[in-house]
Design a protein around this motif. Structure first.
Motif, PDB file in Angstrom:
ATOM      1  N   LYS A 130       1.889   5.554   2.306  1.00 10.55           N
ATOM      2  CA  LYS A 130       3.236   5.728   1.759  1.00 10.55           C
ATOM      3  C   LYS A 130       3.445   7.110   1.141  1.00 10.55           C
ATOM      4  O   LYS A 130       4.576   7.591   1.082  1.00 10.55           O
ATOM      5  N   ILE A 131       2.360   7.724   0.618  1.00  6.13           N
ATOM      6  CA  ILE A 131       2.461   9.065   0.056  1.00  6.13           C
ATOM      7  C   ILE A 131       1.277   9.897   0.552  1.00  6.13           C
ATOM      8  O   ILE A 131       0.242   9.350   0.951  1.00  6.13           O
ATOM      9  N   LEU A 206      -1.348  -8.201   2.555  1.00  2.00           N
ATOM     10  CA  LEU A 206      -1.593  -7.598   3.862  1.00  2.00           C
ATOM     11  C   LEU A 206      -1.018  -6.186   3.901  1.00  2.00           C
ATOM     12  O   LEU A 206       0.124  -5.949   4.319  1.00  2.00           O
ATOM     13  N   VAL A 207      -1.848  -5.253   3.437  1.00  2.00           N
ATOM     14  CA  VAL A 207      -1.533  -3.827   3.421  1.00  2.00           C
ATOM     15  C   VAL A 207      -2.776  -3.079   3.908  1.00  2.00           C
ATOM     16  O   VAL A 207      -3.897  -3.612   3.853  1.00  2.00           O
ATOM     17  N   PRO A 208      -2.629  -1.850   4.390  1.00  2.00           N
ATOM     18  CA  PRO A 208      -3.784  -1.128   4.932  1.00  2.00           C
ATOM     19  C   PRO A 208      -4.948  -0.989   3.960  1.00  2.00           C
ATOM     20  O   PRO A 208      -6.114  -0.979   4.378  1.00  2.00           O
ATOM     21  N   ALA A 209      -4.675  -0.889   2.659  1.00  2.00           N
ATOM     22  CA  ALA A 209      -5.744  -0.681   1.679  1.00  2.00           C
ATOM     23  C   ALA A 209      -6.769  -1.797   1.674  1.00  2.00           C
ATOM     24  O   ALA A 209      -7.915  -1.589   1.251  1.00  2.00           O
ATOM     25  N   GLY A 237       2.403  -9.649   3.661  1.00  2.00           N
ATOM     26  CA  GLY A 237       2.606  -8.238   3.386  1.00  2.00           C
ATOM     27  C   GLY A 237       3.258  -7.535   4.553  1.00  2.00           C
ATOM     28  O   GLY A 237       3.503  -8.136   5.618  1.00  2.00           O
ATOM     29  N   PRO A 238       3.521  -6.257   4.413  1.00  2.00           N
ATOM     30  CA  PRO A 238       4.320  -5.518   5.396  1.00  2.00           C
ATOM     31  C   PRO A 238       3.659  -5.331   6.756  1.00  2.00           C
ATOM     32  O   PRO A 238       4.344  -5.020   7.727  1.00  2.00           O
TER      33      PRO A 238
END
Length: 381
Positions: A130-131, A206-209, A237-238
């Protein structure tokens, strides 16, 4: 003593804070303390309009970046909601998010305010794409740690590794306290079972991290090696659709169950065999302690608070980040030897019971509250 626990998310939201703070409230209430929970409802959006000024840095040059703008609007919303809802004073406020801590000190400058930093927003955003690392959003977010140190009466975090991380952004890192999360044992009831097919479970957003893509690759390798299994994924999650497609591409969709969000996964976990979560970063990793209290064998990555919970080969297995082959090897070792798996699960359970008990957290917090509060109280409170 009258204490406010100031959360960011409502307590029913998933995560380590929600799995602990309501039980802290119950325990302190049983001791005769007054304790309330406060949070910003998800429905409150774009209500706050008050200007915000920090004392250790100027946030305005960062305006225009979407993450910064969203963060600052949420700060203003928290101010708006707090002014409207809180009509009484407290002897001490314990915040569980930087926004909550800074807002409470702004509105109640004469009240001792303590903050527990449970995770790194900037690390999560970076890992989740995201950043950009080292960009203005990350600089803004890490600058808030110095503001917390400057304004608040105490900073606590949940692991020694995360304390080391935070120390890079404050003047006196030694002053940061460490209180690992604790859990009410009554919530966890291990169940004796003998599954013919290995049951793997992971619980996370459910996020990449969280590295679920790596887990799916590892499970594909397990299937290629001829090991039957069922993978239970609890959480939403996304990137859920992306992960479901990845399960199809790796030919393990039939072996994988996506449950979505579940409020009390600890009621579900005891019937499975191995808890696995290949996170790319974790400040603590509460779900590992919860899985241990359910007497599951643990497999995690050698990062942050996970590595403080798991001693490799003693009460679980640790693997490098982003290494599906090593993860497959660790899972294969657990799956192929039931006696070894039971030994690991038993050791994890014993450590979690002794180290991550709620009573330990209550004792540490009681001492901390006593040292910060201006209100004396008796030992039997």
């Amino acid at each position: 003593m009258n204490i406010l626990q100031a959360l960011f998310f409502p307590p029913e939201q998933p995560g380590g804070v929600s799995s602990m703070v309501p039980y802290i409230q119950e325990a302190f209430t049983d001791k005769g303390w007054e304790m309330e929970l406060f949070s910003l409802p998800k429905r409150v959006r774009s209500k706050g309009t008050e200007d915000v000024a920090f004392e250790t840095f100027d946030w305005r040059p960062f305006a225009g970046n979407p993450v910064v703008d969203k963060y600052m609007q949420t700060y203003k919303d928290y101010v708006w909601w707090t002014r409207m809802r809180i009509r009484k004073s407290y002897d001490l406020i314990h915040a569980h998010h930087p926004i909550a801590g800074l807002v409470m000190k702004q509105l109640f400058p004469d009240t001792p305010v303590l903050v527990t930093i449970h995770s790194s927003y900037e690390k999560e955003l970076t890992l989740n794409g995201k950043i950009a690392p080292g960009g203005p959003e990350e600089t803004f977010l890490t600058s808030l740690y110095g503001e917390l140190e400057h304004k608040l009466d105490g900073i606590v975090t949940v692991s020694h590794s995360f304390k080391r991380y935070l120390s890079g952004f404050v003047r006196n890192g030694d002053s940061i306290g460490v209180i690992p999360n604790g859990f009410d044992e009554r919530r966890f009831r291990p169940v004796s079972h003998d599954n013919a097919v290995s049951q793997l479970i992971s619980v996370c957003r459910l996020v990449p991290a969280k590295g679920i893509d790596v887990l799916l690759q590892a499970c594909s390798e397990l299937k290629r090696r001829g090991h039957p299994f069922v993978l239970h994924l609890i959480g939403d999650g996304p990137i859920r659709e992306e992960l479901e497609q990845l399960a199809v591409e790796h030919n393990i969709y039939d072996e994988t169950i996506f449950y979505g969000y579940m409020l009390h996964p600890e009621e579900f976990m005891p019937f499975f065999d191995i808890f696995v979560l290949p996170s790319r970063a974790e400040a603590f990793g509460s779900v590992f302690a919860e899985a241990a209290l359910c007497c599951l064998a643990l497999v995690g990555t050698d990062v942050g608070g996970v590595a403080e919970q798991i001693e490799d080969g003693v009460n679980g297995l640790l693997v490098p980040v982003n290494d599906p082959q090593a993860l497959a090897d660790a899972l294969e070792k657990m799956m192929s030897d039931p006696d070894y798996r039971y030994q690991m699960a038993r050791s994890a359970w014993l450590k979690a019971k002794s180290t991550y008990s709620l009573s330990r957290v209550i004792g540490q917090l009681q001492q901390l509250y006593s040292s910060l509060s201006r209100v004396p109280f008796s030992d039997d409170e």
